[in-house]
Design an enzyme around this catalytic site. Sequence first.
Site: not given
Length: 283
Positions: A145, A170, A233, A236, A259, A268
Amino acid sequence: MSGIEEFKSYLLNQDKSINTIKSYVSHVEDYSRWFQESFGISFTKLYRENILDFKSYLLNIKNLNAKSINAKLAALMKLNEFILSKNIQEDIVVFKTDYIKVQTEYASPAIITRQDVESFRQTILENESKRDYAIVTLLAYSGMRISEAVNLKLSDVNLTAREIVVRYGKGKKQRLVIINDKVVNAIKTYLSERTKLRNRDSEYLFVSRESCRISRTRINHIFNGYSDKITPHMLRHFFCSYALEKGWSVHEVAGQAGHANIHTTLIYTNPSMEEMKRKSNLL
């Protein structure tokens, strides 16, 4: 209602990220403006009836999409939680059941190709900014990120082992990120140039002329200056999709990208929107 600064402190104590806090505060301010314009007074507590009226206003007058409305409701839920803790009111008036149900999009969020990415990297390279080239290469081929990249310290990067420790991921989760030769070479070249910079003694990897750590805003500005399509982003998204295409497992990509939920990674594996449109013409 208690001041917005108290609300910010409350969120900080819950380990919310700076970006999440900014988002919550912005949504609460939107509600405050709506309330003031609607009733001519400032709100001091939350009422169920007002929440439902606000939701109707967002949906029917502002014509916002479900995702935007749900984001505002989530912020008001957190505000409700905060004013309960301050004993300003005793009841919960915003619920998750208030969210507008959204069908999960089937298409992969990756909308740029490897050629797009390589062309973008080359444009940056030819502009002769080794730092910007290193940042773009890192984001494209590590899955990190933008907030994680700006917080990287020199001590977090091991080019010999081709590893980077992300300490500020995160949810405050730490993880190990594997980097390829493209990233290693780009960072090596940047580091040789970094020794000549005024802020070379900074502990952070990416510095600027003005600061010991490059800002998120500055990185976004760099991207905007070279492309009206590619964002940090999007790189990413590209990494997650491209890594799966090249044989990485879903769990490997999830771990690399940080994630929390494997279902985030699974999207994805879906075809792109363009591919779905192409297939629709075959019907």
